[in-house]
Design a protein around this motif. Structure first.
Motif, mmCIF file in Angstrom:
data_model
loop_
_atom_site.group_PDB
_atom_site.id
_atom_site.type_symbol
_atom_site.label_atom_id
_atom_site.label_comp_id
_atom_site.label_asym_id
_atom_site.label_seq_id
_atom_site.Cartn_x
_atom_site.Cartn_y
_atom_site.Cartn_z
ATOM 1 N N GLN A 66 52.347 -15.498 -52.631
ATOM 2 C CA GLN A 66 53.348 -16.066 -53.234
ATOM 3 C C GLN A 66 53.767 -16.348 -52.067
ATOM 4 O OE1 GLN A 66 55.037 -11.923 -53.041
ATOM 5 N NE2 GLN A 66 55.582 -11.649 -55.577
ATOM 6 N N GLN A 67 53.716 -16.277 -50.895
ATOM 7 C CA GLN A 67 53.988 -17.557 -49.646
ATOM 8 C C GLN A 67 53.526 -18.791 -49.930
ATOM 9 O OE1 GLN A 67 52.105 -15.935 -45.956
ATOM 10 N NE2 GLN A 67 53.492 -14.413 -45.588
ATOM 11 N N GLU A 68 52.320 -18.752 -50.654
ATOM 12 C CA GLU A 68 52.383 -20.311 -51.133
ATOM 13 C C GLU A 68 52.678 -20.891 -51.864
ATOM 14 O OE1 GLU A 68 49.901 -23.503 -51.267
ATOM 15 O OE2 GLU A 68 49.688 -22.051 -49.658
ATOM 16 N N VAL A 69 53.443 -20.410 -52.631
ATOM 17 C CA VAL A 69 53.924 -20.437 -53.596
ATOM 18 C C VAL A 69 55.328 -20.671 -53.479
ATOM 19 C CG1 VAL A 69 55.220 -19.821 -55.716
ATOM 20 C CG2 VAL A 69 52.905 -19.549 -55.571
ATOM 21 N N SER A 70 55.992 -20.240 -52.915
ATOM 22 C CA SER A 70 56.979 -20.435 -51.516
ATOM 23 C C SER A 70 57.287 -21.880 -50.647
ATOM 24 C CB SER A 70 57.601 -19.423 -50.734
ATOM 25 O OG SER A 70 58.611 -20.090 -49.874
ATOM 26 N N ARG A 71 55.414 -21.782 -50.192
ATOM 27 C CA ARG A 71 55.949 -22.960 -49.271
ATOM 28 C C ARG A 71 55.605 -24.211 -50.069
ATOM 29 N NH1 ARG A 71 50.894 -21.072 -47.421
ATOM 30 N NH2 ARG A 71 51.141 -19.672 -46.128
ATOM 31 N N GLN A 72 54.483 -24.436 -51.588
ATOM 32 C CA GLN A 72 54.360 -25.655 -52.419
ATOM 33 C C GLN A 72 56.465 -25.674 -52.861
ATOM 34 O OE1 GLN A 72 51.752 -24.089 -55.314
ATOM 35 N NE2 GLN A 72 50.212 -25.039 -53.704
ATOM 36 N N ALA A 73 56.897 -24.139 -52.995
ATOM 37 C CA ALA A 73 58.232 -25.047 -54.012
ATOM 38 C C ALA A 73 59.083 -25.606 -52.751
ATOM 39 C CB ALA A 73 59.189 -23.897 -54.351
ATOM 40 N N ASP A 74 59.331 -25.352 -51.911
ATOM 41 C CA ASP A 74 60.024 -25.824 -50.606
ATOM 42 C C ASP A 74 59.470 -26.942 -50.663
ATOM 43 O OD1 ASP A 74 61.027 -23.219 -49.777
ATOM 44 O OD2 ASP A 74 59.932 -22.789 -48.220
ATOM 45 N N SER A 75 58.213 -27.424 -50.690
ATOM 46 C CA SER A 75 58.433 -28.729 -50.176
ATOM 47 C C SER A 75 58.623 -29.821 -51.188
ATOM 48 C CB SER A 75 56.518 -29.009 -50.540
ATOM 49 O OG SER A 75 55.991 -29.060 -51.711
ATOM 50 N N VAL A 76 58.683 -29.029 -53.200
ATOM 51 C CA VAL A 76 59.158 -29.838 -53.758
ATOM 52 C C VAL A 76 60.989 -30.645 -53.650
ATOM 53 C CG1 VAL A 76 59.633 -29.402 -56.579
ATOM 54 C CG2 VAL A 76 57.702 -28.866 -56.076
ATOM 55 N N PHE A 77 61.030 -29.494 -52.929
ATOM 56 C CA PHE A 77 63.222 -30.070 -53.275
ATOM 57 C C PHE A 77 63.188 -30.650 -51.171
ATOM 58 C CE2 PHE A 77 63.187 -26.562 -55.903
ATOM 59 C CZ PHE A 77 63.555 -26.636 -56.460
ATOM 60 N N ASP A 78 62.041 -30.617 -50.547
ATOM 61 C CA ASP A 78 62.621 -31.868 -49.606
ATOM 62 C C ASP A 78 61.830 -32.970 -49.554
ATOM 63 O OD1 ASP A 78 62.284 -31.490 -46.837
ATOM 64 O OD2 ASP A 78 61.070 -30.976 -46.635
ATOM 65 N N THR A 79 63.377 -33.473 -49.164
ATOM 66 C CA THR A 79 63.112 -34.988 -49.755
ATOM 67 C C THR A 79 62.169 -36.064 -48.839
ATOM 68 O OG1 THR A 79 65.583 -35.295 -48.440
ATOM 69 C CG2 THR A 79 65.156 -34.713 -50.891
ATOM 70 N N SER A 80 62.095 -35.602 -47.717
ATOM 71 C CA SER A 80 61.279 -36.215 -46.311
ATOM 72 C C SER A 80 59.375 -35.737 -47.122
ATOM 73 C CB SER A 80 61.786 -35.352 -45.284
ATOM 74 O OG SER A 80 60.814 -34.066 -45.350
ATOM 75 N N ALA A 81 59.152 -34.943 -47.840
ATOM 76 C CA ALA A 81 57.725 -34.399 -48.057
ATOM 77 C C ALA A 81 57.868 -35.928 -48.942
ATOM 78 C CB ALA A 81 57.510 -33.000 -48.360
ATOM 79 N N PRO A 82 55.630 -36.031 -48.870
ATOM 80 C CA PRO A 82 55.583 -37.414 -49.498
ATOM 81 C C PRO A 82 55.052 -36.462 -50.533
ATOM 82 C CG PRO A 82 54.165 -36.331 -47.434
ATOM 83 C CD PRO A 82 55.334 -35.776 -47.622
ATOM 84 N N ARG A 83 55.092 -37.690 -51.365
ATOM 85 C CA ARG A 83 55.023 -37.169 -52.549
ATOM 86 C C ARG A 83 53.699 -37.640 -53.437
ATOM 87 N NH1 ARG A 83 58.430 -33.915 -52.201
ATOM 88 N NH2 ARG A 83 61.037 -34.340 -52.521
ATOM 89 N N VAL A 84 53.649 -37.162 -54.486
ATOM 90 C CA VAL A 84 51.932 -38.297 -55.308
ATOM 91 C C VAL A 84 52.770 -39.181 -55.488
ATOM 92 C CG1 VAL A 84 50.042 -37.910 -56.836
ATOM 93 C CG2 VAL A 84 51.666 -35.782 -55.587
ATOM 94 N N GLY A 85 51.026 -40.344 -55.545
ATOM 95 C CA GLY A 85 51.864 -41.855 -55.766
ATOM 96 C C GLY A 85 52.142 -42.642 -54.469
#
Length: 88
Positions: A66-85
């Motif tokens: 659940q912590q890993e899923v939460s981290r991944q979800a946070d990165s989806v909504f973080d506009t400064s996080a790098p995106r694939v591609g």
């Protein structure tokens, strides 16, 4: 209900599910019941104790997931996080 009460209730329910699952588990090896392996040092010896230990380990694994899923979800909504591609 308090968080502590809910935690106890979920641990008890998980323990019951694991205990039932262990009780229904079949074995193809007839020598498995004739010569049971000794319990690990400091580990539980009863079926209930073993089920409770397994439930606690499983709860830890679920919490980690659940912590890993939460981290991944946070990165989806973080506009400064790098995106694939993007980037290099």
């Amino acid at each position: 209900m308090t968080q502590n009460h809910l935690s106890r209730l979920s641990t008890l329910a998980l323990t019951a599910v694991v205990a039932v699952g262990i009780g229904c588990e079949g074995t193809d090896d007839p020598s498995a019941t004739a010569n049971p392996s000794p319990p690990p040092p400091g580990g539980a010896q009863s079926a209930y104790g073993k089920a409770q230990e397994r439930a606690e380990r499983l709860k830890g694994q679920i919490d980690d997931y659940q912590q890993e899923v939460s981290r991944q979800a946070d990165s989806v909504f973080d506009t400064s996080a790098p995106r694939v591609g993007e980037g290099d």
